[in-house]
Write a protein that holds these residues in place. Structure first.
Motif, PDB file in Angstrom:
ATOM      1  N   LYS A   2       0.865  -1.433   0.243  1.00  0.00           N
ATOM      2  CA  LYS A   2      -0.257   0.218   0.172  1.00  0.00           C
ATOM      3  C   LYS A   2       0.876   1.221  -0.391  1.00  0.00           C
ATOM      4  N   SER A   3      -0.076   2.094  -0.652  1.00  0.00           N
ATOM      5  CA  SER A   3       1.189   3.549   0.270  1.00  0.00           C
ATOM      6  C   SER A   3      -0.198   4.638  -0.267  1.00  0.00           C
ATOM      7  N   HIS A   4       0.448   6.014   0.637  1.00  0.00           N
ATOM      8  CA  HIS A   4      -0.679   6.980   0.556  1.00  0.00           C
ATOM      9  C   HIS A   4       0.307   7.837   0.821  1.00  0.00           C
ATOM     10  N   THR A   5       0.316   8.872   0.076  1.00  0.00           N
ATOM     11  CA  THR A   5       0.540   9.978   0.556  1.00  0.00           C
ATOM     12  C   THR A   5      -0.095  11.470   0.721  1.00  0.00           C
ATOM     13  N   ALA A   6       0.246  12.348   1.364  1.00  0.00           N
ATOM     14  CA  ALA A   6      -0.110  13.529   1.994  1.00  0.00           C
ATOM     15  C   ALA A   6       1.016  14.809   1.545  1.00  0.00           C
ATOM     16  N   TYR A   7       0.543  15.924   1.536  1.00  0.00           N
ATOM     17  CA  TYR A   7       1.218  17.294   1.682  1.00  0.00           C
ATOM     18  C   TYR A   7       1.524  18.773   2.631  1.00  0.00           C
ATOM     19  N   LEU A   8       1.947  18.545   3.434  1.00  0.00           N
ATOM     20  CA  LEU A   8       1.629  19.770   4.315  1.00  0.00           C
ATOM     21  C   LEU A   8       2.230  20.788   3.628  1.00  0.00           C
ATOM     22  N   TRP A   9       0.864  22.401   3.747  1.00  0.00           N
ATOM     23  CA  TRP A   9       1.970  23.596   4.062  1.00  0.00           C
ATOM     24  C   TRP A   9       1.858  24.274   4.742  1.00  0.00           C
ATOM     25  N   PHE A  10       3.084  24.923   4.640  1.00  0.00           N
ATOM     26  CA  PHE A  10       3.670  26.489   5.389  1.00  0.00           C
ATOM     27  C   PHE A  10       3.667  27.590   5.387  1.00  0.00           C
ATOM     28  N   GLU A  11       3.598  28.856   6.070  1.00  0.00           N
ATOM     29  CA  GLU A  11       3.389  29.889   5.586  1.00  0.00           C
ATOM     30  C   GLU A  11       3.745  30.414   7.039  1.00  0.00           C
ATOM     31  N   VAL A  41       9.287  11.877   5.650  1.00  0.00           N
ATOM     32  CA  VAL A  41       8.860  12.776   5.635  1.00  0.00           C
ATOM     33  C   VAL A  41       9.337  14.001   5.859  1.00  0.00           C
ATOM     34  N   GLY A  42       9.896  14.376   4.239  1.00  0.00           N
ATOM     35  CA  GLY A  42      10.600  15.951   3.734  1.00  0.00           C
ATOM     36  C   GLY A  42       9.956  16.823   3.658  1.00  0.00           C
ATOM     37  N   ALA A  43      10.896  18.183   3.447  1.00  0.00           N
ATOM     38  CA  ALA A  43      10.329  19.325   3.381  1.00  0.00           C
ATOM     39  C   ALA A  43      10.540  19.305   1.771  1.00  0.00           C
ATOM     40  N   MET A  44      10.246  19.948   0.735  1.00  0.00           N
ATOM     41  CA  MET A  44      10.701  20.025  -0.644  1.00  0.00           C
ATOM     42  C   MET A  44      11.806  21.814  -0.826  1.00  0.00           C
ATOM     43  N   HIS A  45      11.980  21.780  -0.251  1.00  0.00           N
ATOM     44  CA  HIS A  45      12.807  23.200   0.431  1.00  0.00           C
ATOM     45  C   HIS A  45      13.700  22.950   0.675  1.00  0.00           C
ATOM     46  N   THR A  46      15.419  23.496   0.286  1.00  0.00           N
ATOM     47  CA  THR A  46      16.180  22.821   0.547  1.00  0.00           C
ATOM     48  C   THR A  46      16.841  24.395   1.577  1.00  0.00           C
ATOM     49  N   SER A  47      15.456  24.981   2.149  1.00  0.00           N
ATOM     50  CA  SER A  47      15.941  25.817   3.089  1.00  0.00           C
ATOM     51  C   SER A  47      15.383  25.653   4.512  1.00  0.00           C
ATOM     52  N   ALA A  48      14.593  24.526   4.571  1.00  0.00           N
ATOM     53  CA  ALA A  48      13.794  23.812   5.096  1.00  0.00           C
ATOM     54  C   ALA A  48      14.608  23.076   6.090  1.00  0.00           C
ATOM     55  N   ALA A  49      13.357  22.021   7.287  1.00  0.00           N
ATOM     56  CA  ALA A  49      14.778  21.116   7.865  1.00  0.00           C
ATOM     57  C   ALA A  49      13.113  20.275   8.789  1.00  0.00           C
ATOM     58  N   VAL A 131       5.817  16.571   1.968  1.00  0.00           N
ATOM     59  CA  VAL A 131       5.935  15.548   1.449  1.00  0.00           C
ATOM     60  C   VAL A 131       5.900  14.356   2.726  1.00  0.00           C
ATOM     61  N   ILE A 132       5.034  13.416   2.423  1.00  0.00           N
ATOM     62  CA  ILE A 132       4.681  12.312   4.020  1.00  0.00           C
ATOM     63  C   ILE A 132       4.263  11.130   2.895  1.00  0.00           C
TER      64      ILE A 132
ATOM     65  N   ILE C 104       8.575   8.221  -4.971  1.00  0.00           N
ATOM     66  CA  ILE C 104       7.877   8.844  -6.331  1.00  0.00           C
ATOM     67  C   ILE C 104       7.336   8.392  -6.186  1.00  0.00           C
ATOM     68  N   THR C 105       6.221   9.570  -6.490  1.00  0.00           N
ATOM     69  CA  THR C 105       4.384   9.438  -6.720  1.00  0.00           C
ATOM     70  C   THR C 105       4.297   9.585  -8.461  1.00  0.00           C
ATOM     71  N   GLY C 106       3.078   8.993  -8.401  1.00  0.00           N
ATOM     72  CA  GLY C 106       2.598   8.681  -9.768  1.00  0.00           C
ATOM     73  C   GLY C 106       3.971   8.834 -10.832  1.00  0.00           C
ATOM     74  N   GLY C 107       5.474   7.604 -10.737  1.00  0.00           N
ATOM     75  CA  GLY C 107       6.433   7.590 -11.651  1.00  0.00           C
ATOM     76  C   GLY C 107       7.777   8.365 -11.397  1.00  0.00           C
ATOM     77  N   LYS C 108       7.101   9.600 -10.820  1.00  0.00           N
ATOM     78  CA  LYS C 108       8.178  10.678 -10.883  1.00  0.00           C
ATOM     79  C   LYS C 108       8.626  11.137  -9.688  1.00  0.00           C
ATOM     80  N   LEU C 109       9.899  11.465  -9.388  1.00  0.00           N
ATOM     81  CA  LEU C 109      10.548  12.020  -7.907  1.00  0.00           C
ATOM     82  C   LEU C 109       9.696  12.733  -7.678  1.00  0.00           C
ATOM     83  N   ASP C 110       9.001  13.197  -6.576  1.00  0.00           N
ATOM     84  CA  ASP C 110       8.214  13.573  -5.887  1.00  0.00           C
ATOM     85  C   ASP C 110       9.449  14.632  -4.909  1.00  0.00           C
ATOM     86  N   LEU C 111       9.680  15.957  -6.169  1.00  0.00           N
ATOM     87  CA  LEU C 111      11.095  16.582  -4.964  1.00  0.00           C
ATOM     88  C   LEU C 111       9.692  18.171  -5.666  1.00  0.00           C
TER      89      LEU C 111
END
Lengths: 137, 137, 137
Positions: A2-11, A41-49, A131-132, C104-111
């Protein structure tokens, strides 16, 4: 599998802010209905941790002060030739790291009793994304 | 998909100690009977580290000295308001990181010839735990 | 569950060099035919690093200068009792880390849009290897 993907937003309102996201990560694991697996669990920016920490404000201040001393905001970085002023944020992210993997056992995050997942913003006041991703069975 | 979870316990005599746990990680991989997959190794405390290193005592001393210089034990950390004296250990763990993922190929850890998995204790003389989780097929 | 393993070889002309390997990682993900999963990228040496970075040369120079200041090449390290002169490279690798996991989401790196995968060589002029491992479905 199984897989599940979720996104969190911060401002965030402040340039630097540390946010406990344990509840949000646990919610994603619950939704994934995975008993045994991994939660990324990963930040999608390289200015966050993203990292795992004791939930103690004193320690969070220690981390903030340590990073600020080592790679201060306000210093001239070569990265600023792009017009950005966030060179420090990239170096802070490099040290603390923008990602963790968390094991899932028996449907729950298999963490120690004091381990909590944190989002570390080093260049806030703009929209940032995390991204989670859970995989397992 | 198969999965296997194992826990290691440590209670070091010294405050700081680096322990080669390669054998124990390999034993968990063998028990998992996974041919292709990932092996997660993570400290369940944010005052310890897991990392991959050359098995050279000189290098381990370099790491100990470097960390001790950067975030010394004995300094006043804000975290100590809790009654703990391990602020340095949390900062050391933050830098070295409490977790690794190891690829498994053909039933074995797919590491370079000099790569060995280490447990880094930064706040010993108490019971500490590590989780190993293998998933794959 | 599907899996795919690929190896990259490097032999840089300079001692230290940062190489964008985004294309090579994307090629491995494509070949794996995995829609949902994880892609591990890891140096098989503890004198190199893998990390995710903005593709900006100024920032890469900031990282090089920061690491060189913190753990300079040319200093006497205890590791040099082995005859090697790369103690700094091991400490640099410890800080930047030799591995990442990419969702990997939808076949691509989820970056994120600015995230690119880099190989950081800290002890070049010799053959070095990186393992890419994809698992998922």
């Amino acid at each position: 599998m199984k897989s599940h993907t979720a996104y969190l937003w911060f401002e965030t309102k402040a340039r630097r802010e540390f946010i406990n996201i344990q509840d949000k990560v646990e919610a994603a694991v619950k939704k994934a209905r995975v008993k045994e697996g991994f939660c990324f669990v990963g930040a999608m920016h390289t200015s966050a941790a993203i990292w795992v920490n004791d939930a103690d404000d004193g320690l969070l201040q220690d981390i903030e002060e340590f990073l600020q001393q080592l790679v201060p905001f306000g210093k001239k970085y070569r990265h600023h030739h792009t017009g950005e002023d966030n060179g420090d944020a990239h170096l802070k992210s490099l040290l603390v790291h923008p990602q963790v993997i968390l094991p899932i056992t028996g449907g729950k995050l298999d963490l120690g009793p004091w381990q909590q997942v944190y989002y570390g913003e080093f260049d806030g006041k703009r929209k940032k994304r995390v991204v989670i991703k859970v995989i397992g069975e």
